[in-house]
Design a protein around this motif. Structure first.
Motif, PDB file in Angstrom:
ATOM      1  N   ILE A 112     -48.386 167.793   3.486  1.00  0.00           N
ATOM      2  CA  ILE A 112     -49.403 168.273   4.115  1.00  0.00           C
ATOM      3  C   ILE A 112     -49.170 167.871   5.631  1.00  0.00           C
ATOM      4  O   ILE A 112     -48.880 166.884   6.115  1.00  0.00           O
ATOM      5  CB  ILE A 112     -50.745 167.993   3.762  1.00  0.00           C
ATOM      6  N   ASN A 113     -49.126 169.102   6.532  1.00  0.00           N
ATOM      7  CA  ASN A 113     -49.174 168.799   7.907  1.00  0.00           C
ATOM      8  C   ASN A 113     -50.678 169.136   8.322  1.00  0.00           C
ATOM      9  O   ASN A 113     -51.025 170.292   8.688  1.00  0.00           O
ATOM     10  CB  ASN A 113     -48.289 169.786   8.959  1.00  0.00           C
ATOM     11  N   ALA A 114     -51.461 168.178   8.266  1.00  0.00           N
ATOM     12  CA  ALA A 114     -53.051 168.478   8.623  1.00  0.00           C
ATOM     13  C   ALA A 114     -53.331 168.600  10.020  1.00  0.00           C
ATOM     14  O   ALA A 114     -54.647 169.128  10.407  1.00  0.00           O
ATOM     15  CB  ALA A 114     -54.028 167.106   7.948  1.00  0.00           C
ATOM     16  N   THR A 144     -55.649 165.498  10.706  1.00  0.00           N
ATOM     17  CA  THR A 144     -55.196 164.285  10.477  1.00  0.00           C
ATOM     18  C   THR A 144     -56.058 162.951  10.912  1.00  0.00           C
ATOM     19  O   THR A 144     -56.269 161.706  10.339  1.00  0.00           O
ATOM     20  CB  THR A 144     -53.488 164.007  11.070  1.00  0.00           C
ATOM     21  N   HIS A 145     -56.388 163.319  12.197  1.00  0.00           N
ATOM     22  CA  HIS A 145     -57.188 162.094  12.935  1.00  0.00           C
ATOM     23  C   HIS A 145     -58.619 162.067  12.771  1.00  0.00           C
ATOM     24  O   HIS A 145     -59.442 161.351  13.188  1.00  0.00           O
ATOM     25  CB  HIS A 145     -56.756 162.345  14.429  1.00  0.00           C
ATOM     26  N   THR A 146     -59.090 163.072  12.373  1.00  0.00           N
ATOM     27  CA  THR A 146     -60.711 163.254  12.101  1.00  0.00           C
ATOM     28  C   THR A 146     -61.315 163.436  10.659  1.00  0.00           C
ATOM     29  O   THR A 146     -62.363 163.127  10.573  1.00  0.00           O
ATOM     30  CB  THR A 146     -61.099 164.449  12.842  1.00  0.00           C
ATOM     31  N   ILE A 186     -46.782 164.902   6.512  1.00  0.00           N
ATOM     32  CA  ILE A 186     -45.696 165.119   7.783  1.00  0.00           C
ATOM     33  C   ILE A 186     -46.430 165.465   9.085  1.00  0.00           C
ATOM     34  O   ILE A 186     -47.198 166.263   9.327  1.00  0.00           O
ATOM     35  CB  ILE A 186     -44.807 166.283   7.224  1.00  0.00           C
ATOM     36  N   HIS A 187     -45.659 165.485  10.125  1.00  0.00           N
ATOM     37  CA  HIS A 187     -45.710 165.783  11.391  1.00  0.00           C
ATOM     38  C   HIS A 187     -44.376 166.315  12.208  1.00  0.00           C
ATOM     39  O   HIS A 187     -43.766 165.580  11.930  1.00  0.00           O
ATOM     40  CB  HIS A 187     -46.613 164.826  12.349  1.00  0.00           C
ATOM     41  N   LEU A 188     -44.614 167.326  12.840  1.00  0.00           N
ATOM     42  CA  LEU A 188     -43.374 167.732  13.771  1.00  0.00           C
ATOM     43  C   LEU A 188     -43.123 166.524  14.795  1.00  0.00           C
ATOM     44  O   LEU A 188     -41.913 166.343  15.128  1.00  0.00           O
ATOM     45  CB  LEU A 188     -43.679 168.906  14.746  1.00  0.00           C
ATOM     46  N   SER A 189     -44.351 166.101  15.485  1.00  0.00           N
ATOM     47  CA  SER A 189     -44.055 165.198  16.484  1.00  0.00           C
ATOM     48  C   SER A 189     -44.170 163.798  16.034  1.00  0.00           C
ATOM     49  O   SER A 189     -44.648 163.703  15.086  1.00  0.00           O
ATOM     50  CB  SER A 189     -45.044 165.529  17.541  1.00  0.00           C
ATOM     51  N   ASN A 190     -43.774 162.693  16.800  1.00  0.00           N
ATOM     52  CA  ASN A 190     -44.076 161.376  16.419  1.00  0.00           C
ATOM     53  C   ASN A 190     -45.676 161.138  16.828  1.00  0.00           C
ATOM     54  O   ASN A 190     -45.513 160.711  18.109  1.00  0.00           O
ATOM     55  CB  ASN A 190     -42.916 160.511  17.109  1.00  0.00           C
TER      56      ASN A 190
HETATM   57  C1  DQA Z   1     -49.283 167.555  14.659  1.00  0.00           C
HETATM   58  C2  DQA Z   1     -49.807 166.293  15.320  1.00  0.00           C
HETATM   59  C3  DQA Z   1     -51.184 166.137  15.576  1.00  0.00           C
HETATM   60  O1  DQA Z   1     -51.541 165.287  16.353  1.00  0.00           O
HETATM   61  C4  DQA Z   1     -51.776 167.445  16.192  1.00  0.00           C
HETATM   62  O2  DQA Z   1     -52.965 167.814  16.362  1.00  0.00           O
HETATM   63  C5  DQA Z   1     -50.936 168.865  15.836  1.00  0.00           C
HETATM   64  C6  DQA Z   1     -49.797 168.747  15.199  1.00  0.00           C
HETATM   65  C7  DQA Z   1     -47.734 167.488  14.585  1.00  0.00           C
HETATM   66  O3  DQA Z   1     -47.070 168.219  13.592  1.00  0.00           O
HETATM   67  O4  DQA Z   1     -47.000 166.864  15.388  1.00  0.00           O
HETATM   68  O5  DQA Z   1     -51.790 170.045  15.631  1.00  0.00           O
HETATM   69  O6  DQA Z   1     -49.868 167.545  13.153  1.00  0.00           O
END
Ligand code: DQA
Length: 143
Positions: free
Chosen positions: A72-74, A78-80, A98-102
């Motif tokens: 899951i890329n939420a 993710t943060h809420t 998972i996330h694209l960014s760090n």
């Molecule tokens: C994200 C990182 C989150 O903080 C952001 O709200 C996104 C994308 C990422 O894949 O890096 O929408 O999940």
């Protein structure tokens, strides 16, 4: 083995959304890369995106008994989202975040993931490759 990929809000905008942060690939491009790797690894993949928190909740609930892992890329949820955390915990399907960014190298509000404690692990910062690493982690947790 069947693995469910879930994508949260605004990930449908990948390609044009802040490309310096998230890269230039569209979500369809990333899905194609995941499907290619999944076929090499001989696993089945279902790949979905929604902007609705409740839809993610429903999909996680429905995954029980049908999928062996969730990746899951939420996104911002993710943060809420206590709801997502509770659902992952209640359903018990092994889940990889998972996330694209760090997220740990960005704004402070992104450092906290409400879902991390109920996931098997977290992969972030590798762009589209985070999805491939997530796929491999999903297989690993089932090995
Ligand atoms: C994200 C990182 C989150 O903080 C952001 O709200 C996104 C994308 C990422 O894949 O890096 O929408 O999940």
């Amino acid at each position: 083995m069947k693995i469910l990929f879930l994508n949260g809000p605004n990930l449908n905008l990948l390609g044009t959304r802040e490309p310096e942060v998230y890269g230039r690939l569209t979500l369809a491009d990333i899905e194609a890369e995941v499907r290619q790797r999944a076929s090499q690894l001989k696993v089945e993949v279902d790949f979905r995106q929604t902007n609705q928190e409740g839809e993610l909740v429903n999909w996680i609930q429905e995954a029980k008994g049908k999928f062996q892992a969730i990746v899951i890329n939420a996104a911002a949820y993710t943060h809420t989202s206590v709801a997502l955390r509770d659902t992952i915990s209640a359903v018990g399907v092994p889940t990889i975040e998972i996330h694209l960014s760090n997220i740990h190298a960005r704004e402070e509000f992104r450092h906290k993931s409400l879902i991390a404690p109920v996931c098997k692990g977290q992969i972030c910062g590798f762009g589209a490759k985070s999805y491939i690493l997530g796929l491999e982690a999903a297989i690993y947790v089932n090995a």
